[in-house]
Design a protein around this motif. Structure first.
Motif, PDB file in Angstrom:
ATOM      1  N   VAL A  68      22.392   3.872  -1.802  1.00  0.00           N
ATOM      2  CA  VAL A  68      21.797   2.615  -1.371  1.00  0.00           C
ATOM      3  C   VAL A  68      20.277   2.686  -1.480  1.00  0.00           C
ATOM      4  N   SER A  69      19.685   1.618  -1.979  1.00  0.00           N
ATOM      5  CA  SER A  69      18.239   1.429  -1.949  1.00  0.00           C
ATOM      6  C   SER A  69      17.979   0.300  -0.956  1.00  0.00           C
ATOM      7  N   TYR A  70      17.302   0.612   0.138  1.00  0.00           N
ATOM      8  CA  TYR A  70      17.086  -0.345   1.228  1.00  0.00           C
ATOM      9  C   TYR A  70      15.618  -0.747   1.287  1.00  0.00           C
ATOM     10  N   MET A  71      15.383  -2.054   1.246  1.00  0.00           N
ATOM     11  CA  MET A  71      14.042  -2.578   1.436  1.00  0.00           C
ATOM     12  C   MET A  71      14.007  -3.311   2.770  1.00  0.00           C
ATOM     13  N   LYS A  72      13.226  -2.766   3.690  1.00  0.00           N
ATOM     14  CA  LYS A  72      13.112  -3.333   5.033  1.00  0.00           C
ATOM     15  C   LYS A  72      12.325  -4.633   5.024  1.00  0.00           C
ATOM     16  N   GLN A  73      12.510  -5.385   6.091  1.00  0.00           N
ATOM     17  CA  GLN A  73      11.752  -6.619   6.277  1.00  0.00           C
ATOM     18  C   GLN A  73      10.281  -6.295   6.552  1.00  0.00           C
ATOM     19  N   ASN A  74      10.054  -5.242   7.313  1.00  0.00           N
ATOM     20  CA  ASN A  74       8.691  -4.855   7.683  1.00  0.00           C
ATOM     21  C   ASN A  74       8.277  -3.621   6.890  1.00  0.00           C
ATOM     22  N   PHE A  75       6.990  -3.500   6.653  1.00  0.00           N
ATOM     23  CA  PHE A  75       6.469  -2.376   5.880  1.00  0.00           C
ATOM     24  C   PHE A  75       6.226  -1.182   6.784  1.00  0.00           C
ATOM     25  N   THR A  76       6.353  -0.017   6.200  1.00  0.00           N
ATOM     26  CA  THR A  76       5.930   1.184   6.898  1.00  0.00           C
ATOM     27  C   THR A  76       4.480   1.444   6.506  1.00  0.00           C
ATOM     28  N   ASN A  77       3.760   2.094   7.385  1.00  0.00           N
ATOM     29  CA  ASN A  77       2.366   2.413   7.073  1.00  0.00           C
ATOM     30  C   ASN A  77       2.340   3.523   6.042  1.00  0.00           C
ATOM     31  N   PHE A  78       1.520   3.348   5.024  1.00  0.00           N
ATOM     32  CA  PHE A  78       1.353   4.373   4.008  1.00  0.00           C
ATOM     33  C   PHE A  78      -0.102   4.385   3.592  1.00  0.00           C
ATOM     34  N   HIS A  79      -0.632   5.568   3.467  1.00  0.00           N
ATOM     35  CA  HIS A  79      -2.013   5.732   3.023  1.00  0.00           C
ATOM     36  C   HIS A  79      -2.009   6.589   1.771  1.00  0.00           C
ATOM     37  N   GLY A  80      -2.752   6.158   0.773  1.00  0.00           N
ATOM     38  CA  GLY A  80      -2.837   6.920  -0.459  1.00  0.00           C
ATOM     39  C   GLY A  80      -2.736   6.008  -1.655  1.00  0.00           C
ATOM     40  N   ASP A  81      -2.739   6.614  -2.843  1.00  0.00           N
ATOM     41  CA  ASP A  81      -2.670   5.826  -4.066  1.00  0.00           C
ATOM     42  C   ASP A  81      -1.224   5.657  -4.536  1.00  0.00           C
ATOM     43  N   LEU A  82      -1.052   4.939  -5.635  1.00  0.00           N
ATOM     44  CA  LEU A  82       0.295   4.653  -6.129  1.00  0.00           C
ATOM     45  C   LEU A  82       1.020   5.910  -6.588  1.00  0.00           C
ATOM     46  N   LYS A  83       0.277   6.881  -7.108  1.00  0.00           N
ATOM     47  CA  LYS A  83       0.916   8.136  -7.532  1.00  0.00           C
ATOM     48  C   LYS A  83       1.486   8.869  -6.312  1.00  0.00           C
ATOM     49  N   ASP A  84       0.713   8.902  -5.226  1.00  0.00           N
ATOM     50  CA  ASP A  84       1.198   9.508  -3.976  1.00  0.00           C
ATOM     51  C   ASP A  84       2.420   8.762  -3.450  1.00  0.00           C
ATOM     52  N   TYR A  85       2.351   7.440  -3.525  1.00  0.00           N
ATOM     53  CA  TYR A  85       3.458   6.598  -3.057  1.00  0.00           C
ATOM     54  C   TYR A  85       4.730   6.910  -3.853  1.00  0.00           C
ATOM     55  N   ALA A  86       4.619   6.971  -5.171  1.00  0.00           N
ATOM     56  CA  ALA A  86       5.776   7.266  -6.024  1.00  0.00           C
ATOM     57  C   ALA A  86       6.350   8.637  -5.691  1.00  0.00           C
ATOM     58  N   LEU A  87       5.487   9.601  -5.489  1.00  0.00           N
ATOM     59  CA  LEU A  87       5.931  10.954  -5.160  1.00  0.00           C
ATOM     60  C   LEU A  87       6.667  10.982  -3.825  1.00  0.00           C
ATOM     61  N   LYS A  88       6.088  10.325  -2.812  1.00  0.00           N
ATOM     62  CA  LYS A  88       6.708  10.302  -1.480  1.00  0.00           C
ATOM     63  C   LYS A  88       8.073   9.616  -1.502  1.00  0.00           C
ATOM     64  N   HIS A  89       8.201   8.557  -2.295  1.00  0.00           N
ATOM     65  CA  HIS A  89       9.448   7.783  -2.326  1.00  0.00           C
ATOM     66  C   HIS A  89      10.386   8.229  -3.447  1.00  0.00           C
ATOM     67  N   LYS A  90      10.014   9.289  -4.141  1.00  0.00           N
ATOM     68  CA  LYS A  90      10.862   9.913  -5.164  1.00  0.00           C
ATOM     69  C   LYS A  90      11.271   8.947  -6.272  1.00  0.00           C
ATOM     70  N   VAL A  91      10.277   8.196  -6.766  1.00  0.00           N
ATOM     71  CA  VAL A  91      10.509   7.313  -7.912  1.00  0.00           C
ATOM     72  C   VAL A  91       9.563   7.718  -9.034  1.00  0.00           C
ATOM     73  N   ASP A  92       9.978   7.435 -10.248  1.00  0.00           N
ATOM     74  CA  ASP A  92       9.173   7.744 -11.422  1.00  0.00           C
ATOM     75  C   ASP A  92       7.912   6.880 -11.422  1.00  0.00           C
ATOM     76  N   PHE A  93       6.765   7.529 -11.509  1.00  0.00           N
ATOM     77  CA  PHE A  93       5.481   6.826 -11.430  1.00  0.00           C
ATOM     78  C   PHE A  93       5.322   5.799 -12.552  1.00  0.00           C
ATOM     79  N   SER A  94       5.649   6.168 -13.784  1.00  0.00           N
ATOM     80  CA  SER A  94       5.527   5.239 -14.915  1.00  0.00           C
ATOM     81  C   SER A  94       6.445   4.038 -14.746  1.00  0.00           C
ATOM     82  N   GLN A  95       7.653   4.291 -14.277  1.00  0.00           N
ATOM     83  CA  GLN A  95       8.607   3.200 -14.046  1.00  0.00           C
ATOM     84  C   GLN A  95       8.111   2.281 -12.930  1.00  0.00           C
ATOM     85  N   LEU A  96       7.515   2.873 -11.899  1.00  0.00           N
ATOM     86  CA  LEU A  96       6.957   2.076 -10.804  1.00  0.00           C
ATOM     87  C   LEU A  96       5.856   1.155 -11.324  1.00  0.00           C
TER      88      LEU A  96
END
Length: 189
Positions: A68-96
């Motif tokens: 399951v891929s779940y997208m919440k109604q509310n955002f979680t706090n995240f600090h950093g750039d998109l590369k960090d975000y992709a790494l934390k959420h285990k998604v391919d950076f180029s695909q993101l």
């Protein structure tokens, strides 16, 4: 069936929120969960996704190996750039980045820190992250919050192109009419 919900009743603050709800989701279906604001749709989703403390009665069964891929109604706090975000959420950076571009993300925003983004940009990021997650069931809770009309159309086009199996909650009736293969109605207790 990827998911089978049988006679599910959820509780919040020890009060039952709904009458028994039953539905199934087969591959390729996009099911809209319909009900008034405040009626317990998010609570139902959380119960379906495994929060058993919210279940008063009924059952939820996933097929073996459902991811399951779940997208919440509310955002979680995240600090950093998109590369960090992709790494934390285990998604391919180029695909993101490619998915963000399809959702109308201006390339100059690719250099922004997530905490510098407006709510609409963060919502696009959450949508892109969900779509880039390898899953066979996407569960989205009010995905169109904070988004403009053009972005909503881009999301519709993208969903119709990739045809994911989904359970979603959305108050935009036009979006629901275009995207849902069927609706299931949540009736308050």
């Amino acid at each position: 069936n990827l998911l089978q919900v049988e006679d599910l009743v959820v509780i919040r603050n020890k009060h039952k929120l709904n009458q028994a709800l039953s539905f199934t989701i087969k591959p390729g279906e996009r099911i809209a969960l319909d009900a008034a604001n405040g009626s317990g749709k998010t609570t139902i989703i959380k119960a379906i996704l495994g929060n058993n403390d919210l279940i008063a009665s009924g059952s939820v069964h996933f097929a073996h190996n459902v991811k399951v891929s779940y997208m919440k109604q509310n955002f979680t706090n995240f600090h950093g750039d998109l590369k960090d975000y992709a790494l934390k959420h285990k998604v391919d950076f180029s695909q993101l980045l490619n998915t963000l571009h399809k959702l109308g993300f201006d390339r100059k925003i690719f250099t922004f820190k997530v905490e510098e983004m407006c709510q609409g940009q963060k919502r696009k990021l959450a949508l892109a992250e969900s779509l880039c997650t390898k899953a066979n069931l996407y569960v989205w809770d009010e995905p169109l919050n904070y988004l403009d009309v053009i972005t909503r159309q881009q999301i519709e086009n993208l969903l119709l192109e990739i045809n994911p199996t989904m359970l979603f909650v959305e108050h935009d009736r036009m979006f629901t009419k275009k995207i849902a293969t069927r609706e299931t109605r949540l009736i308050q207790a």
